[in-house]
Design a protein around this motif. Structure first.
Motif, PDB file in Angstrom:
ATOM      1  N   MET A  50       0.820  -1.215   0.000  1.00 23.21           N
ATOM      2  CA  MET A  50       0.000   0.000   0.000  1.00 23.21           C
ATOM      3  C   MET A  50       0.852   1.262   0.000  1.00 23.21           C
ATOM      4  O   MET A  50       0.772   2.092   0.897  1.00 23.21           O
ATOM      5  CB  MET A  50      -0.977  -0.026   1.178  1.00 23.21           C
ATOM      6  CG  MET A  50      -1.975  -1.137   1.060  1.00 23.21           C
ATOM      7  SD  MET A  50      -3.098  -1.302   2.444  1.00 23.21           S
ATOM      8  CE  MET A  50      -1.988  -1.765   3.748  1.00 23.21           C
ATOM      9  N   HIS A  54      -0.729   2.962  -5.023  1.00 29.73           N
ATOM     10  CA  HIS A  54      -1.681   2.102  -4.313  1.00 29.73           C
ATOM     11  C   HIS A  54      -1.748   2.439  -2.821  1.00 29.73           C
ATOM     12  O   HIS A  54      -2.268   1.650  -2.028  1.00 29.73           O
ATOM     13  CB  HIS A  54      -1.297   0.629  -4.492  1.00 29.73           C
ATOM     14  CG  HIS A  54      -1.365   0.185  -5.915  1.00 29.73           C
ATOM     15  ND1 HIS A  54      -2.550  -0.104  -6.552  1.00 29.73           N
ATOM     16  CD2 HIS A  54      -0.388   0.023  -6.846  1.00 29.73           C
ATOM     17  CE1 HIS A  54      -2.297  -0.453  -7.806  1.00 29.73           C
ATOM     18  NE2 HIS A  54      -1.004  -0.377  -8.002  1.00 29.73           N
ATOM     19  N   ASP A  56      -3.610   4.459  -1.150  1.00 29.72           N
ATOM     20  CA  ASP A  56      -4.917   4.565  -0.518  1.00 29.72           C
ATOM     21  C   ASP A  56      -5.859   3.429  -0.875  1.00 29.72           C
ATOM     22  O   ASP A  56      -7.054   3.579  -0.741  1.00 29.72           O
ATOM     23  CB  ASP A  56      -5.602   5.912  -0.793  1.00 29.72           C
ATOM     24  CG  ASP A  56      -5.085   6.657  -1.975  1.00 29.72           C
ATOM     25  OD1 ASP A  56      -3.982   6.390  -2.373  1.00 29.72           O
ATOM     26  OD2 ASP A  56      -5.796   7.532  -2.480  1.00 29.72           O
ATOM     27  N   ARG A  57      -5.327   2.283  -1.262  1.00 29.33           N
ATOM     28  CA  ARG A  57      -6.224   1.154  -1.512  1.00 29.33           C
ATOM     29  C   ARG A  57      -6.755   0.633  -0.176  1.00 29.33           C
ATOM     30  O   ARG A  57      -6.165   0.863   0.877  1.00 29.33           O
ATOM     31  CB  ARG A  57      -5.530   0.052  -2.313  1.00 29.33           C
ATOM     32  CG  ARG A  57      -4.646  -0.857  -1.525  1.00 29.33           C
ATOM     33  CD  ARG A  57      -4.302  -2.115  -2.345  1.00 29.33           C
ATOM     34  NE  ARG A  57      -3.381  -2.957  -1.641  1.00 29.33           N
ATOM     35  CZ  ARG A  57      -3.734  -3.851  -0.725  1.00 29.33           C
ATOM     36  NH1 ARG A  57      -4.992  -4.004  -0.399  1.00 29.33           N
ATOM     37  NH2 ARG A  57      -2.824  -4.600  -0.121  1.00 29.33           N
ATOM     38  N   ASP A  58      -7.872  -0.060  -0.234  1.00 32.93           N
ATOM     39  CA  ASP A  58      -8.520  -0.586   0.967  1.00 32.93           C
ATOM     40  C   ASP A  58      -7.632  -1.675   1.594  1.00 32.93           C
ATOM     41  O   ASP A  58      -7.419  -2.723   0.983  1.00 32.93           O
ATOM     42  CB  ASP A  58      -9.881  -1.163   0.584  1.00 32.93           C
ATOM     43  CG  ASP A  58     -10.678  -1.664   1.763  1.00 32.93           C
ATOM     44  OD1 ASP A  58     -10.114  -1.815   2.873  1.00 32.93           O
ATOM     45  OD2 ASP A  58     -11.887  -1.917   1.580  1.00 32.93           O
ATOM     46  N   PRO A  59      -7.111  -1.450   2.805  1.00 36.80           N
ATOM     47  CA  PRO A  59      -6.214  -2.435   3.430  1.00 36.80           C
ATOM     48  C   PRO A  59      -6.911  -3.741   3.808  1.00 36.80           C
ATOM     49  O   PRO A  59      -6.251  -4.748   4.034  1.00 36.80           O
ATOM     50  CB  PRO A  59      -5.691  -1.721   4.679  1.00 36.80           C
ATOM     51  CG  PRO A  59      -6.681  -0.652   4.956  1.00 36.80           C
ATOM     52  CD  PRO A  59      -7.303  -0.275   3.645  1.00 36.80           C
ATOM     53  N   SER A  60      -8.237  -3.746   3.854  1.00 41.95           N
ATOM     54  CA  SER A  60      -8.942  -4.988   4.197  1.00 41.95           C
ATOM     55  C   SER A  60      -8.996  -5.952   3.009  1.00 41.95           C
ATOM     56  O   SER A  60      -9.319  -7.119   3.181  1.00 41.95           O
ATOM     57  CB  SER A  60     -10.356  -4.678   4.687  1.00 41.95           C
ATOM     58  OG  SER A  60     -11.155  -4.220   3.617  1.00 41.95           O
ATOM     59  N   ILE A  61      -8.681  -5.459   1.824  1.00 41.24           N
ATOM     60  CA  ILE A  61      -8.687  -6.324   0.643  1.00 41.24           C
ATOM     61  C   ILE A  61      -7.281  -6.866   0.439  1.00 41.24           C
ATOM     62  O   ILE A  61      -6.390  -6.187  -0.047  1.00 41.24           O
ATOM     63  CB  ILE A  61      -9.167  -5.562  -0.612  1.00 41.24           C
ATOM     64  CG1 ILE A  61     -10.584  -5.062  -0.392  1.00 41.24           C
ATOM     65  CG2 ILE A  61      -9.084  -6.469  -1.840  1.00 41.24           C
ATOM     66  CD1 ILE A  61     -11.091  -4.169  -1.495  1.00 41.24           C
TER      67      ILE A  61
END
Length: 155
Positions: A50, A54, A56-61
């Motif tokens: 991340m 990338h 700010d991509r969703d860390p839960s994914i």
């Protein structure tokens, strides 16, 4: 645990033809999981950690599996694998080397670095589709991953 349709595949592939064939093989096999495509080793690491574009991509994914080519621009696949295994957050992430390389040293080094599987890309389109179908069925349907990494306790 992720629903089957939420299990993300990270495809690290710089060859547009191989990327297209892999995506078609997943669709043809009725595996409709999200597939994130990155085209070089540096972008793969940015996605996984991340950072960069990338960040700010969703860390839960978290990818269920990484399909990793070896001969990549900027940072090669073996170095990507080395960094995945060196990081606490990605150490257990399943990585499948999917490559056209037939070099024994690539196979040996991949396993020494902790790859989960090493698959040669078949040249024949039908064989390639079947290989991708089997990979998808195993890593996305049959294989179970923990929902979170266990926390390390200090001794």
């Amino acid at each position: 645990m992720y629903e089957l349709s939420q299990r993300v595949v990270l495809l690290v592939e710089d060859n547009p033809d191989d990327e297209l064939m892999t995506l078609r093989a997943f669709r043809k096999s009725n595996l409709h999981n999200p597939i994130v495509v990155v085209r070089d080793g540096a972008e793969a690491l940015d996605y996984l950690f991340m950072q960069g574009r990338h960040a700010d991509r969703d860390p839960s994914i978290r990818p269920q599996v990484v399909l990793l080519d070896l001969h990549l621009p900027r940072i090669d696949g073996l170095e990507v694998l080395r960094r995945i295994r060196a990081n606490e957050q990605t150490r257990t992430l399943p990585v499948v080397i999917l490559t056209s390389s037939k070099e024994e040293r690539d196979l040996v080094e991949g396993y020494e670095l902790g790859v989960n599987s090493f698959v040669h890309k078949p040249v024949d389109v039908t064989a390639f589709f079947e290989a991708v179908r089997q990979l998808g069925m195993y890593w996305l349907v049959l294989n179970e991953l923990p929902t979170a990494l266990p926390s390390r306790k200090s001794a």
